[in-house]
Write an enzyme that holds these catalytic residues in place. Structure first.
Site, mmCIF file in Angstrom:
data_model
loop_
_atom_site.group_PDB
_atom_site.id
_atom_site.type_symbol
_atom_site.label_atom_id
_atom_site.label_comp_id
_atom_site.label_asym_id
_atom_site.label_seq_id
_atom_site.Cartn_x
_atom_site.Cartn_y
_atom_site.Cartn_z
ATOM 1 N N ALA A 21 0.809 -1.219 0.000
ATOM 2 C CA ALA A 21 0.000 0.000 0.000
ATOM 3 C C ALA A 21 0.842 1.268 0.000
ATOM 4 O O ALA A 21 0.350 2.348 -0.294
ATOM 5 C CB ALA A 21 -0.951 0.009 1.195
ATOM 6 N N GLY A 22 2.126 1.130 0.321
ATOM 7 C CA GLY A 22 3.001 2.300 0.350
ATOM 8 C C GLY A 22 3.310 2.787 -1.064
ATOM 9 O O GLY A 22 3.336 2.002 -2.013
ATOM 10 N N ARG A 26 10.575 7.719 -2.173
ATOM 11 C CA ARG A 26 12.008 7.841 -2.468
ATOM 12 C C ARG A 26 12.390 7.363 -3.869
ATOM 13 O O ARG A 26 13.493 7.605 -4.347
ATOM 14 C CB ARG A 26 12.836 7.108 -1.402
ATOM 15 C CG ARG A 26 12.999 7.944 -0.138
ATOM 16 C CD ARG A 26 13.795 7.204 0.901
ATOM 17 N NE ARG A 26 13.006 6.167 1.545
ATOM 18 C CZ ARG A 26 13.520 5.175 2.267
ATOM 19 N NH1 ARG A 26 14.826 5.065 2.406
ATOM 20 N NH2 ARG A 26 12.734 4.285 2.830
ATOM 21 N N GLN A 86 -6.440 -0.368 1.329
ATOM 22 C CA GLN A 86 -6.140 0.400 2.542
ATOM 23 C C GLN A 86 -6.084 1.870 2.125
ATOM 24 O O GLN A 86 -5.069 2.329 1.607
ATOM 25 C CB GLN A 86 -4.791 -0.066 3.117
ATOM 26 C CG GLN A 86 -4.497 0.491 4.488
ATOM 27 C CD GLN A 86 -3.058 0.221 4.916
ATOM 28 O OE1 GLN A 86 -2.171 -0.023 4.098
ATOM 29 N NE2 GLN A 86 -2.820 0.290 6.225
ATOM 30 N N TYR A 118 6.155 -8.422 2.174
ATOM 31 C CA TYR A 118 6.062 -7.099 1.559
ATOM 32 C C TYR A 118 6.189 -7.232 0.037
ATOM 33 O O TYR A 118 6.831 -8.160 -0.462
ATOM 34 C CB TYR A 118 7.186 -6.175 2.057
ATOM 35 C CG TYR A 118 7.169 -5.875 3.546
ATOM 36 C CD1 TYR A 118 6.043 -6.111 4.329
ATOM 37 C CD2 TYR A 118 8.292 -5.334 4.160
ATOM 38 C CE1 TYR A 118 6.047 -5.819 5.686
ATOM 39 C CE2 TYR A 118 8.301 -5.043 5.523
ATOM 40 C CZ TYR A 118 7.175 -5.290 6.277
ATOM 41 O OH TYR A 118 7.183 -4.996 7.607
ATOM 42 N N ARG A 350 12.707 -6.996 -35.946
ATOM 43 C CA ARG A 350 11.571 -6.365 -35.271
ATOM 44 C C ARG A 350 10.427 -7.367 -35.118
ATOM 45 O O ARG A 350 10.480 -8.470 -35.673
ATOM 46 C CB ARG A 350 11.159 -5.121 -36.053
ATOM 47 C CG ARG A 350 12.213 -4.006 -35.926
ATOM 48 C CD ARG A 350 11.974 -2.891 -36.907
ATOM 49 N NE ARG A 350 10.637 -2.376 -36.796
ATOM 50 C CZ ARG A 350 10.025 -1.669 -37.757
ATOM 51 N NH1 ARG A 350 10.643 -1.423 -38.901
ATOM 52 N NH2 ARG A 350 8.805 -1.228 -37.577
ATOM 53 N N TYR A 383 16.155 -3.937 -46.137
ATOM 54 C CA TYR A 383 14.985 -3.799 -45.283
ATOM 55 C C TYR A 383 13.911 -4.758 -45.780
ATOM 56 O O TYR A 383 13.500 -4.693 -46.941
ATOM 57 C CB TYR A 383 14.430 -2.363 -45.292
ATOM 58 C CG TYR A 383 13.107 -2.297 -44.570
ATOM 59 C CD1 TYR A 383 13.041 -2.610 -43.210
ATOM 60 C CD2 TYR A 383 11.927 -2.004 -45.247
ATOM 61 C CE1 TYR A 383 11.823 -2.614 -42.541
ATOM 62 C CE2 TYR A 383 10.704 -2.001 -44.583
ATOM 63 C CZ TYR A 383 10.658 -2.312 -43.228
ATOM 64 O OH TYR A 383 9.465 -2.331 -42.574
ATOM 65 N N ASN A 394 17.244 -16.309 -52.289
ATOM 66 C CA ASN A 394 18.359 -15.437 -51.921
ATOM 67 C C ASN A 394 18.024 -14.008 -52.347
ATOM 68 O O ASN A 394 17.655 -13.768 -53.499
ATOM 69 C CB ASN A 394 19.648 -15.889 -52.607
ATOM 70 C CG ASN A 394 20.850 -15.120 -52.074
ATOM 71 O OD1 ASN A 394 21.428 -15.479 -51.057
ATOM 72 N ND2 ASN A 394 21.208 -14.041 -52.750
ATOM 73 N N ASN A 403 7.121 -1.496 -48.368
ATOM 74 C CA ASN A 403 5.844 -2.043 -47.898
ATOM 75 C C ASN A 403 4.795 -0.977 -47.649
ATOM 76 O O ASN A 403 3.646 -1.277 -47.422
ATOM 77 C CB ASN A 403 6.067 -2.838 -46.606
ATOM 78 C CG ASN A 403 6.727 -2.001 -45.524
ATOM 79 O OD1 ASN A 403 7.477 -1.078 -45.811
ATOM 80 N ND2 ASN A 403 6.458 -2.329 -44.277
HETATM 81 C C1 UD1 Z 1 8.714 -2.577 9.018
HETATM 82 C C2 UD1 Z 1 8.659 -3.292 10.352
HETATM 83 C C3 UD1 Z 1 10.073 -3.436 10.881
HETATM 84 C C4 UD1 Z 1 10.931 -4.168 9.881
HETATM 85 C C5 UD1 Z 1 10.880 -3.484 8.524
HETATM 86 C C6 UD1 Z 1 11.564 -4.325 7.493
HETATM 87 C C7 UD1 Z 1 6.564 -2.710 11.449
HETATM 88 C C8 UD1 Z 1 5.915 -1.840 12.433
HETATM 89 N N1 UD1 Z 1 7.859 -2.531 11.265
HETATM 90 O O1 UD1 Z 1 9.185 -1.294 9.272
HETATM 91 O O2 UD1 Z 1 10.072 -4.138 12.115
HETATM 92 O O3 UD1 Z 1 12.272 -4.230 10.336
HETATM 93 O O4 UD1 Z 1 9.530 -3.307 8.109
HETATM 94 O O5 UD1 Z 1 11.623 -3.659 6.289
HETATM 95 O O6 UD1 Z 1 5.929 -3.560 10.852
HETATM 96 N N2 UD1 Z 1 2.621 -0.927 4.443
HETATM 97 C C9 UD1 Z 1 1.301 -0.929 4.073
HETATM 98 N N3 UD1 Z 1 0.413 -0.196 4.776
HETATM 99 C C10 UD1 Z 1 0.784 0.552 5.841
HETATM 100 C C11 UD1 Z 1 2.130 0.559 6.217
HETATM 101 C C12 UD1 Z 1 3.032 -0.195 5.494
HETATM 102 O O7 UD1 Z 1 0.937 -1.601 3.108
HETATM 103 O O8 UD1 Z 1 -0.086 1.186 6.413
HETATM 104 C C13 UD1 Z 1 3.592 -1.689 3.678
HETATM 105 C C14 UD1 Z 1 4.592 -0.804 2.983
HETATM 106 O O9 UD1 Z 1 4.186 -0.512 1.644
HETATM 107 C C15 UD1 Z 1 5.835 -1.656 3.004
HETATM 108 C C16 UD1 Z 1 5.698 -2.501 4.243
HETATM 109 O O10 UD1 Z 1 4.328 -2.485 4.567
HETATM 110 O O11 UD1 Z 1 5.923 -2.524 1.903
HETATM 111 C C17 UD1 Z 1 6.533 -2.012 5.397
HETATM 112 O O12 UD1 Z 1 6.122 -0.740 5.764
HETATM 113 P P1 UD1 Z 1 7.147 0.362 6.235
HETATM 114 O O13 UD1 Z 1 6.396 1.559 6.615
HETATM 115 O O14 UD1 Z 1 8.231 0.501 5.240
HETATM 116 O O15 UD1 Z 1 7.700 -0.317 7.570
HETATM 117 P P2 UD1 Z 1 9.088 -0.058 8.240
HETATM 118 O O16 UD1 Z 1 8.999 1.175 9.040
HETATM 119 O O17 UD1 Z 1 10.163 -0.174 7.256
#
Ligand code: UD1
Ligand code: CA
Length: 497
Positions: A21-22, A26, A86, A118, A350, A383, A394, A403
């Protein structure tokens, strides 16, 4: 002694929740993070492929940021996955709650083991996930952590153990004290749950922490408080759980993945002269005794047959190369190269190009939507668009298959064993019959019957002394004059013939 979860949970169904969902700010990209590609697949597709190895009873993907991009992509990559939306991201605990609710909404209930992974860890393998699930089930844990000892634990949740090594909690970086920050065993993010425990724990997870988020990792302490067993299993190959947050990490993971793919093919009997400059996508299939020369990229769904030699400096995207074929310094897309055929150097295949067995496409030849018959040859500077060339034909050097009339594309058909001369133009639609031929420089606008020779240029006329009169005073005229006087003084000894 902590209580183990009932053994009825053992070798029970496995379900997987993939968090995606993130947005991945970056990456600085209009493309959502999990859709960025390595080795020919999006990151989330890599994860879904690994997950599919478990033959899970249920896969739920949590989408949020850019879900209009990410959702359809996941549904294409894993048609059976359930999408959970979410809307706002309040943490991993919240994300998993949303996933569980989505399952309830389709009148299902998660049972047995629930893995949380993830969507941005492309190196993760199905074997690692299976091994982790098996350990979790064998130990009858309420929660298990796939942990890792990383060189730099900054930013990760730390696995806190007591003096007996029992796992107590996961403490997030921002909530950790100075001592806890020294711990190098981290939570990879991949967790395994007993489904019943997960259902009970989720509502108890609060957001009273440094980030104000619902931490899924709080489930570890909840399990301990309930007297349940918790396990943490360090993964040796911790790169498998690494995510890519920016383009630098994406390139790093891509390079590592490529290295692994190349090494796997070498173990399968493929010769790779220079692994560092050879790029092979995850879905490429290579036969034994294939040789890959430096600077070669085999991309997409490319397949290469036994004993074929590809490279150097060749890029093939979604191509099929037959056994024993040779492809040198070539760029190909959606093309088929038959058994024993040769292509290159400097050829451009192609989409829709099909080179028959033992056929030849030579230097500086571009082909598109063209079938080149068995043993047929287009050796130089041509071509070939929208064409069919019969077996054994040939095509002379410098031939253009015209074409396109400016409005529509038309096809040219060259018959079996036809021999067309240099510098021809085939003005499509046109057909050259079986065994027919053409003279040099012919512009073929009308069909050539089988066996006929087509000649379109008029008879040659020579205008004697043209250079001396029309180009007087130039080096050309001088050279012509010298040759003429040389001829005059050697009159009778044959001259230059
Ligand atoms: C999380 C873990 C941490 C671990 C790390 C590894 C928790 C609280 N922490 O931290 O212990 O060491 O991952 O990389 O779980 N995501 C959602 N919805 C949300 C929040 C996050 O889908 O509401 C997804 C993000 O897209 C991402 C993953 O969950 O793929 C991890 O979320 P992120 O916020 O990066 O967690 P970290 O703080 O890195
Ligand atoms: Ca993260």
């Amino acid at each position: 002694m902590p209580t183990r979860v009932p053994s009825s949970a053992q070798s029970s169904p496995v379900s997987v929740i993939v968090l995606a969902a993130g947005g991945g700010t970056r990456m600085r990209s209009k493309t959502m993070k999990v859709l960025h590609r390595v080795a020919g697949r999006s990151m989330v597709e890599h994860v879904l492929v690994a997950v599919s190895a478990l033959e899970p009873a249920r896969v739920v993907a949590v989408v949020g940021h850019g879900r209009e991009q990410v959702g359809p992509h996941i549904q294409q990559a894993a048609p059976h996955a359930l999408l959970a939306v979410q809307e706002e991201q309040h943490g991993t605990g919240h994300a998993v709650r949303v996933a569980v609710e989505a399952v309830t909404a389709v009148d299902e209930r998660l049972q047995g083991t629930v893995l949380v992974a993830y969507g941005d860890t492309p190196l993760l393998t199905g074997e690692s996930l299976s091994a982790f699930a098996a350990e979790h089930e064998a130990a009858q844990c309420a929660v298990s952590i796939l942990s890792g000892e990383v060189p730099d634990p900054t930013g990760y949740g730390r696995v806190v153990r007591d003096e007996d090594g029992e796992v107590l909690a996961i403490v997030e970086e921002k909530d950790a004290d100075a001592d806890q920050r020294l711990i190098r065993e981290i939570n990879s993010g991949i967790l395994a749950f007993d489904a019943e425990f997960l259902a009970e724990a989720l509502p108890q997870i609060g957001n009273d922490n440094a980030k104000g988020e619902y931490y899924l990792t709080d489930a570890v302490q909840l399990a301990r408080d309930a007297g349940l067993t918790v396990g943490a299993y360090p993964i040796e190959d911790w790169l498998q759980t690494e995510g890519a947050n920016d383009r630098k990490q994406l390139a790093d993971l891509g390079r590592i993945m490529n290295q692994r793919i190349v090494e796997r093919w070498m173990r399968e009997g493929v010769s790779v002269m220079d692994p560092a400059t050879t790029w092979i996508d995850a879905d490429v299939v290579l036969a034994q005794d294939v040789t890959i020369l430096p600077g070669t990229q085999l991309l997409g769904a490319t397949v290469v047959g036994e004993d074929a030699v590809v490279g150097p400096d060749t890029t093939l995207q979604d191509c099929e190369v037959g056994a024993g074929a040779r492809v040198v310094r070539t760029h190909g897309e959606l093309a088929v190269v038959g058994e024993g055929a040769t292509v290159g150097p400097f050829s451009y295949l192609r989409p829709g190009s099909v080179v028959g067995a033992a056929g030849k496409i030579g230097a500086f030849v571009e082909t598109k939507n063209a079938t080149i018959g068995e043993g047929a040859k287009v050796p130089h500077l041509s071509y070939v668009g929208d064409a069919e060339i019969g077996e054994g034909a040939n095509i002379g050097a410098g031939t253009i298959f015209a074409n396109y009339d400016g409005v529509a594309k038309h096809r040219t058909r060259i018959g079996r064993h036809a021999k067309t001369a240099s510098n021809n133009t085939f003005v499509a639609p046109v057909e050259v019959g079986d065994g027919a031929g053409t003279g040099a420089g012919t512009v073929v606008r009308r069909d050539v019957p089988p066996g006929a020779l087509a000649v379109s240029s008029g008879p040659q006329r020579n205008l004697p002394g043209w250079a001396q009169t029309r180009r007087a005073g130039t080096p050309q005229a001088e050279a012509a004059e010298q040759a003429a006087s040389h001829d005059r003084s050697h009159d009778g000894d044959g001259g230059l013939g």
